[in-house]
Design an enzyme around this catalytic site. Structure first.
Site, mmCIF file in Angstrom:
data_model
loop_
_atom_site.group_PDB
_atom_site.id
_atom_site.type_symbol
_atom_site.label_atom_id
_atom_site.label_comp_id
_atom_site.label_asym_id
_atom_site.label_seq_id
_atom_site.Cartn_x
_atom_site.Cartn_y
_atom_site.Cartn_z
ATOM 1 N N ASP A 217 -0.366 -3.367 2.015
ATOM 2 C CA ASP A 217 -1.770 -3.247 2.398
ATOM 3 C C ASP A 217 -2.206 -4.588 2.983
ATOM 4 O O ASP A 217 -1.424 -5.538 3.032
ATOM 5 C CB ASP A 217 -2.630 -2.821 1.206
ATOM 6 N N ASP B 47 -0.677 6.738 -1.516
ATOM 7 C CA ASP B 47 -0.294 5.778 -2.558
ATOM 8 C C ASP B 47 -1.411 5.772 -3.569
ATOM 9 O O ASP B 47 -2.569 6.073 -3.236
ATOM 10 C CB ASP B 47 -0.150 4.356 -2.000
#
Lengths: 376, 376
Positions: free
Chosen positions: A92, A271
Site C-alpha cells: 500500500d 485484502d
C-alpha cells in the site's frame, strides 16, 4: 504485469482472471493476506505457500519504511529477499496507516508530515517519495499515494480531498514513469479511486482514475465504518466505470460476505486484516458460519476444528484444544486460528473463481451468504 | 517402561541408552521441550515431531490442572489426545509451580494449599491427589510430589523439608501402586532427590530415593540460583548413589554447558524453559555460541540464521529478518527463535549420544564447552 480474463458470470458482474507478474501468477478473484511488517502475523512463509496456498501477500509501506527501514531493505535486495517470500507482493502507499496510526502533523499539498508511532520521529510522505519507497521495498504492485477519507466525511472535505488525491496521482505517475525498478523485475502502479460515500464524487474519481490508463485500478476509502449497503453502492458505480479488461482491487475489504458481494460487482482483488486480527482474538470464519472460540460451548468439543479441511491444523487440532490455547493466550492459539482463517479466505475466493468458471456463481453465492454470517 | 544402556564413556560417567514407553522410544541423553499448558509455546506439534525431532515433551501438572482442568482432560482421553502429540509425555508434580507462581497459603504435612495465579481460587495438592491428577493427564512418566527448596536454603529447613519429601514419596508410591492408568497404556513414577546444596542431605536423599526401587529417578532442587559448580557437585554425589541401570533425570537444567557437564556426570534426561523462554526474548543458542538477536550487529546480516542446519527456518530466514521480527515483537520471531533453540538443544544431546557411542565424548565436550558459552 499482464491480466487475462478467463470467464465472467452471466447473472452478476463477477469475473475470473489471471494476473501475471515476474514473481508468478495470481488467479483472481484473490484474497491477499496482510503481512504488515514483512510478516503475516503468526504464520511461516512455507505455511503461506504450502498450506494456505496464498498467491500474493501485502506489505505496509508505512511499517516497512519505519522498521526495518529502507537502508536495510535495499541492502537485502528488497522485501522478497528480506523475508524469503518468493511469490508476488503488493504494497500500500502508507497513507492509510499515516492517518490511522501516527500522530498526523499536517496534510498539505506537498504531502503529509507525521510522527512515527514507534519512536515519535518526524517524517514526510509525498507522492514522489512514496513511489521511491515502494521501489526500494520492491513490491510487484505498488499503490498511489492518496488521502483515505474517514467515515462519515463532510461532502466538501471529500470533494477537496479527492481533487488533491488526483493531483497527487499525477505526481505519482510522473515519478513512477521516470524511475526504474531496483532489482531486475517489473513493478506496476495502481491508482486509487476515492470519494467517500458520494455517488457523484466516486463517479468523477473513477473517470479520472480510468483516464490514467494504468495496468490495474483500486478502490479505496471503503470499509471505514460505512454500512455495507453504501459500500456495495459505491463499488457498483466505480466498477461500471473502471476498465473491464483491467484488474480491480478493493482495499481493506472485508468479511467473507463483503468479499462475495463485491466479487459479484466485479472486484478481482481483496485484502483485509480481519482474518488474521480476528484469529488472534479467537474468531474463526468457516463455510458454515462464525465461531467464537472463547465460547464455553467448545470447552469439551474434541472434534477437529474442521474435519473435511485439507489444512493440517484444521484436522489435527480439536476445537476444545484451540479454545484452551486462546483462553490461555498461548501463541500456538494465534498460529492455529490464523492458519485456519487465511486458509478459509483463500478457499472462499478460489471456490468463487471455480463457480464463476462453471457458471454456478450466482446461486452458490446466495447460498453461501446465508451460511457465512451465521453464529455457530 | 524399559531402559537399556547402550554405551558408556571411558573418560567420564556419560552414558547412552534408550527408554521404551507405550508411546515410543526415547534415546538418551535426551532434552525434553517444556510444554507448560499442553503446548510448547509457539511451536506446532508437527514441527516438534518433524523439524525439531523431539522424542518426548513435558507438561506442567499445575498449569494443566488449573486449565483446561481435569474434567476436560479426562473427557478428551488424556493430554496426548487433547493436544495431538503422539509421542511420550512427562509431567512434573506441580510442586515447583505452586512455590513459584501461586500465592502459597501453607505447606503442611498433608500437602500444600495454594491460590491459582489465574483466578485466585483455592486448591490443595497432596501426595495422593497429585498422583491422581497425573493419572488423569495421562503422562507416560509422572513425578512424585516434593518440596523444591529455594536457594539459598537454611540447612535445618532443607533437612526437615527433605524428610517430608521422603514421607510424601511413600504416600505417592502407595497411591500410584494401588491405582491404574486410565487410558490403556502404562505410566511410571519417578521419585525426586532433594537436599539443597548440602552434600550429606543429597547423599541421604539419594539413598532413600534409590531404596524405593522405581523404574527411574530424578534430581530436583537444582538450577534454582546456585553456582554451577555447586550444581555439578550435587549431581555427582547423587549420580554415584542412584542405580546405574536406571535413567536419571535432572529437573529444570539448564544451559547447553550445564547439560554437557551433567551428561558427563551420568545424567540421562533434562528439561528446561531456557531454550523456549530465551528464544522469545531473542536469545539464540548455537554450536558456536550465543547470539542476542536484538543486537545492532545483525541489522544488515542477511546470511541464514544457520547455514548448514537441517532445520527449514534456520536456512530460509536471515539473521537480519529474525532481528527485525524480534525487535518488532512479531509472533513469527518467537516461532523462528523457538524452533531454532529447541532444534539446537535436541541436536546437542543427540550429538552427545553419538560421541558417547563412538568414544569421542570427552574431547568433544571439552571443545564444545569453550564454544557454547561464547557471545557472538
Amino acid at each position: 504485469m499482464r491480466f487475462r480474463l478467463e470467464a465472467s458470470d452471466k447473472f452478476s458482474k463477477a469475473r475470473a482472471g489471471e494476473i501475471t507478474t515476474d514473481h508468478g501468477t495470481i488467479q483472481t478473484p484473490i484474497f491477499m493476506p496482510v503481512g504488515t511488517a514483512g510478516t503475516v502475523k503468526a504464520v511461516h512463509q512455507r505455511e503461506l505457500e504450502d498450506d494456505i496456498k496464498a498467491d500474493i501477500i501485502l506489505g505496509n509501506t508505512y511499517h516497512l519504511y519505519l522498521r526495518p527501514g529502507l537502508n536495510t531493505l535495499e541492502k537485502a535486495g528488497g522485501l522478497h529477499k528480506f523475508n524469503g517470500w518468493t511469490r508476488p507482493i503488493l504494497t500500500d502507499s502508507g497513507g492509510y496507516q499515516v492517518y490511522s496510526l501516527s500522530e498526523v502533523r499536517k496534510i498539505k499539498e506537498e504531502g503529509v508530515t507525521f510522527r512515527s508511532h514507534i519512536d515519535g520521529s518526524k517524517h514526510l510522505f509525498t507522492a514522489e517519495n512514496v513511489m521511491d519507497i515502494q521501489r526500494v521495498i520492491g513490491a510487484d504492485i505498488i499503490m498511489a499515494f492518496d488521502e483515505c477519507t474517514p467515515y462519515p466525511c463532510d461532502y466538501n472535505y471529500a470533494r477537496k480531498s479527492l481533487d488533491m488525491t488526483h493531483r497527487w496521482l499525477k505526481r505519482c505517475c510522473d515519478r513512477f514513469d521516470t524511475t526504474e525498478p531496483k532489482y531486475g523485475y517489473s513493478q506496476t502502479l495502481f491508482p486509487i479511486v476515492q470519494g467517500s460515500v458520494y455517488k457523484d464524487l466516486r463517479q468523477k474519481s473513477a473517470e479520472v482514475i480510468a483516464s490514467f490508463n494504468r495496468e490495474g485500478n483500486a478502490i479505496g476509502g471503503l470499509s471505514v465504518g460505512e454500512p455495507a449497503e453504501e459500500m456495495y453502492a459505491m463499488t457498483e458505480i466505480v466498477c461500471d466505470i473502471l476498465p473491464y479488461e483491467k484488474p480491480r482491487y478493493l482495499m481493506g475489504v472485508g468479511t467473507p460476505v463483503n468479499i462475495l458481494e463485491n466479487i459479484a460487482l466485479g472486484v478481482d482483488m481483496f485484502d483485509c486484516v480481519m482474518p488474521t486480527r480476528n484469529a488472534r482474538n479467537g474468531m474463526l470464519f468457516t463455510k458454515n458460519g462464525i465461531l467464537n472460540m472463547r465460547n464455553e460451548k467448545w470447552k469439551d468439543d474434541f472434534s477437529p476444528i474442521e474435519e473435511d479441511s485439507d489444512l493440517f491444523s484444521d484436522r489435527n487440532y480439536s476445537k476444545a484444544y484451540l479454545r484452551h490455547l486462546i483462553i490461555s493466550k498461548e501463541i500456538l492459539g494465534a498460529q492455529i486460528a490464523t492458519l485456519h482463517n487465511l486458509h478459509f479466505y483463500i478457499w472462499l475466493v478460489k471456490e468463487a473463481r471455480e463457480k464463476i468458471i462453471s457458471g454456478e456463481f450466482y446461486d452458490w453465492k446466495s447460498k453461501m451468504i446465508k451460511q457465512l454470517s451465521q453464529r455457530l
